[in-house]
Design a protein around this motif. Structure first.
Motif, short mmCIF file in Angstrom:
data_model
loop_
_atom_site.label_atom_id
_atom_site.label_comp_id
_atom_site.label_asym_id
_atom_site.label_seq_id
_atom_site.Cartn_x
_atom_site.Cartn_y
_atom_site.Cartn_z
N GLY A 188 0.81 -1.21 0.00
CA GLY A 188 0.00 0.00 0.00
C GLY A 188 0.84 1.26 0.00
N ARG A 189 0.25 2.33 -0.53
CA ARG A 189 0.87 3.67 -0.48
C ARG A 189 2.26 3.69 -1.09
N ASN A 190 2.39 3.03 -2.25
CA ASN A 190 3.70 2.99 -2.91
C ASN A 190 3.79 4.01 -4.04
N TYR A 191 2.76 4.82 -4.21
CA TYR A 191 2.78 5.98 -5.11
C TYR A 191 2.41 7.19 -4.25
N ALA A 192 3.27 8.20 -4.22
CA ALA A 192 3.07 9.33 -3.31
C ALA A 192 1.76 10.05 -3.59
N ALA A 193 1.41 10.22 -4.87
CA ALA A 193 0.18 10.94 -5.19
C ALA A 193 -1.05 10.19 -4.71
N HIS A 194 -1.02 8.86 -4.78
CA HIS A 194 -2.15 8.08 -4.27
C HIS A 194 -2.25 8.20 -2.76
N ALA A 195 -1.10 8.14 -2.07
CA ALA A 195 -1.12 8.31 -0.61
C ALA A 195 -1.76 9.65 -0.25
N ARG A 196 -1.38 10.70 -0.97
CA ARG A 196 -1.91 12.03 -0.67
C ARG A 196 -3.40 12.13 -0.95
N GLU A 197 -3.87 11.49 -2.03
CA GLU A 197 -5.28 11.65 -2.38
C GLU A 197 -6.21 11.04 -1.32
N LEU A 198 -5.68 10.10 -0.52
CA LEU A 198 -6.47 9.52 0.56
C LEU A 198 -6.09 10.10 1.92
N VAL A 212 3.04 -10.54 -6.08
CA VAL A 212 3.28 -9.31 -5.32
C VAL A 212 2.64 -8.16 -6.07
N LEU A 213 1.72 -7.45 -5.40
CA LEU A 213 1.11 -6.26 -5.97
C LEU A 213 1.91 -5.05 -5.53
N THR A 214 2.22 -4.16 -6.47
CA THR A 214 3.23 -3.12 -6.23
C THR A 214 2.67 -1.74 -5.92
N GLY A 215 1.35 -1.64 -5.72
CA GLY A 215 0.76 -0.35 -5.41
C GLY A 215 0.06 0.27 -6.60
N THR A 216 -0.73 1.30 -6.33
CA THR A 216 -1.55 1.91 -7.37
C THR A 216 -1.28 3.40 -7.49
N PRO A 217 -1.30 3.94 -8.71
CA PRO A 217 -1.17 5.39 -8.88
C PRO A 217 -2.44 6.13 -8.46
N ALA A 218 -2.37 7.44 -8.46
CA ALA A 218 -3.51 8.26 -8.07
C ALA A 218 -4.68 8.06 -9.05
N GLY A 219 -5.86 8.44 -8.56
CA GLY A 219 -7.05 8.39 -9.41
C GLY A 219 -8.04 7.31 -9.05
N VAL A 220 -7.82 6.64 -7.90
CA VAL A 220 -8.75 5.59 -7.51
C VAL A 220 -10.14 6.20 -7.33
N GLY A 221 -11.16 5.36 -7.53
CA GLY A 221 -12.51 5.87 -7.42
C GLY A 221 -13.53 4.77 -7.38
N PRO A 222 -14.80 5.14 -7.22
CA PRO A 222 -15.85 4.16 -6.96
C PRO A 222 -16.26 3.36 -8.18
N LEU A 223 -16.71 2.15 -7.90
CA LEU A 223 -17.31 1.27 -8.89
C LEU A 223 -18.75 1.01 -8.52
N GLN A 224 -19.60 0.86 -9.54
CA GLN A 224 -21.02 0.61 -9.32
C GLN A 224 -21.43 -0.67 -10.04
N ASP A 225 -22.56 -1.19 -9.62
CA ASP A 225 -23.13 -2.37 -10.27
C ASP A 225 -23.27 -2.12 -11.77
N GLY A 226 -22.73 -3.01 -12.57
CA GLY A 226 -22.81 -2.89 -14.02
C GLY A 226 -21.61 -2.25 -14.67
N ASP A 227 -20.70 -1.66 -13.88
CA ASP A 227 -19.52 -1.02 -14.46
C ASP A 227 -18.58 -2.05 -15.06
N GLU A 228 -17.92 -1.66 -16.14
CA GLU A 228 -16.84 -2.45 -16.73
C GLU A 228 -15.54 -1.73 -16.43
N VAL A 229 -14.66 -2.40 -15.68
CA VAL A 229 -13.40 -1.79 -15.27
C VAL A 229 -12.26 -2.51 -15.98
N ALA A 230 -11.33 -1.73 -16.53
CA ALA A 230 -10.21 -2.29 -17.29
C ALA A 230 -8.91 -1.70 -16.80
#
Length: 253
Positions: free
Chosen positions: A60-70, A218-236
């Motif tokens: 977790g929190r391996n991208y500084a911008a993602h850490a800041r956004e939360l 091993v998952l290496t962390g996520t960049p900024a821009g995370v956001g909500p998903l809803q029923d029926g969404d297609e995420v890629a």
């Protein structure tokens, strides 16, 4: 080389992508193998999670911008947690929206697939223990994560770890584009060069404490821009040099 795990006519196997076909291999990709020469069309198979990990070790929190956004600081040492094997699904499999959450987020990530049993790996040997890389989505029940001190339920629920579509074995992970779209709209865009700690850093850190087995991830962390998903969404999740992992979100029946 791209190695896929697939099913066809009730049979499960591994194969090497060859254009729009899969060349079935003899054995498994965690040791020397031979191509069988028996090829099946890619559009005739169902792609499965490229590996069945004993464990998924996430960072977790391996991208500084993602850490800041939360609202978080970059930690002094990597924040690690587990996602169980039961959280893993493959390309095209549905992400089941958990009944105990009202806010589920996407997190596009580069995943490292371990190729051999290893512990206390020195930095100069890290490449030797890696089979390759794939796309991952660290699906997170954000509201649960915020109210529970342990992340086990927030990040470990069934279907919360899509992986795929295959493992790319010949890739430099140092500076790759990572993008996430939801219903075709861009949500996340970053580069692996923005990671606070590199793949080498993470493997050294993790294997100081535990043995990694062939097929572990091993998952290496996520960049900024995370956001909500809803029923029926297609995420890629798209990662340069690997491909695209696509899943649809549905309410658990």
């Amino acid at each position: 080389m791209r190695i896929a795990r697939f099913s066809i006519d009730g049979n499960v196997g591994f194969g090497v992508l060859d254009g729009d076909e899969i060349d079935v291999i003899k054995g498994h990709p965690f040791a020397e193998f031979e191509r069988s020469g028996h090829k099946v069309p890619l559009d005739k198979v169902r792609l499965l999670p490229p590996v069945l990990p004993n464990k998924v070790v996430a960072v977790g929190r391996n991208y500084a911008a993602h850490a800041r956004e939360l609202g978080n600081e970059v930690p002094d040492v990597p924040v690690t947690f587990f996602k169980p094997s039961t959280s893993v699904i493959g390309p095209g499999d549905p992400v089941l929206y958990p009944s105990f959450s009202q806010e589920v987020h996407h997190e596009a990530e580069l995943a490292v697939v371990i190729g051999r049993m290893c512990r206390e790996v020195p930095r100069e040997r890290v490449k030797d223990v890696i089979l390759g890389y794939t796309c991952a989505n660290d699906i997170t029940a954000r509201d649960v994560q915020q109210r529970e001190s342990q992340w086990a339920r927030a990040k470990g629920f069934d279907t919360s770890c899509p992986l795929g579509p295959w493992v790319e074995t010949e890739l430099d992970p140092g500076d790759l584009t990572i993008m996430c779209t939801v219903n075709g709209e861009q949500r996340q865009l970053g580069r692996t060069s923005e990671m606070v700690r590199s793949v080498e850093d993470l493997i050294v850190h993790i294997t100081e404490a535990m043995t990694l087995l062939p097929g572990d991830v091993v998952l290496t962390g996520t960049p900024a821009g995370v956001g909500p998903l809803q029923d029926g969404d297609e995420v890629a999740v798209h990662i340069e040099g690997i491909g695209t992992l696509t899943n649809k979100v549905i309410k658990r029946g």
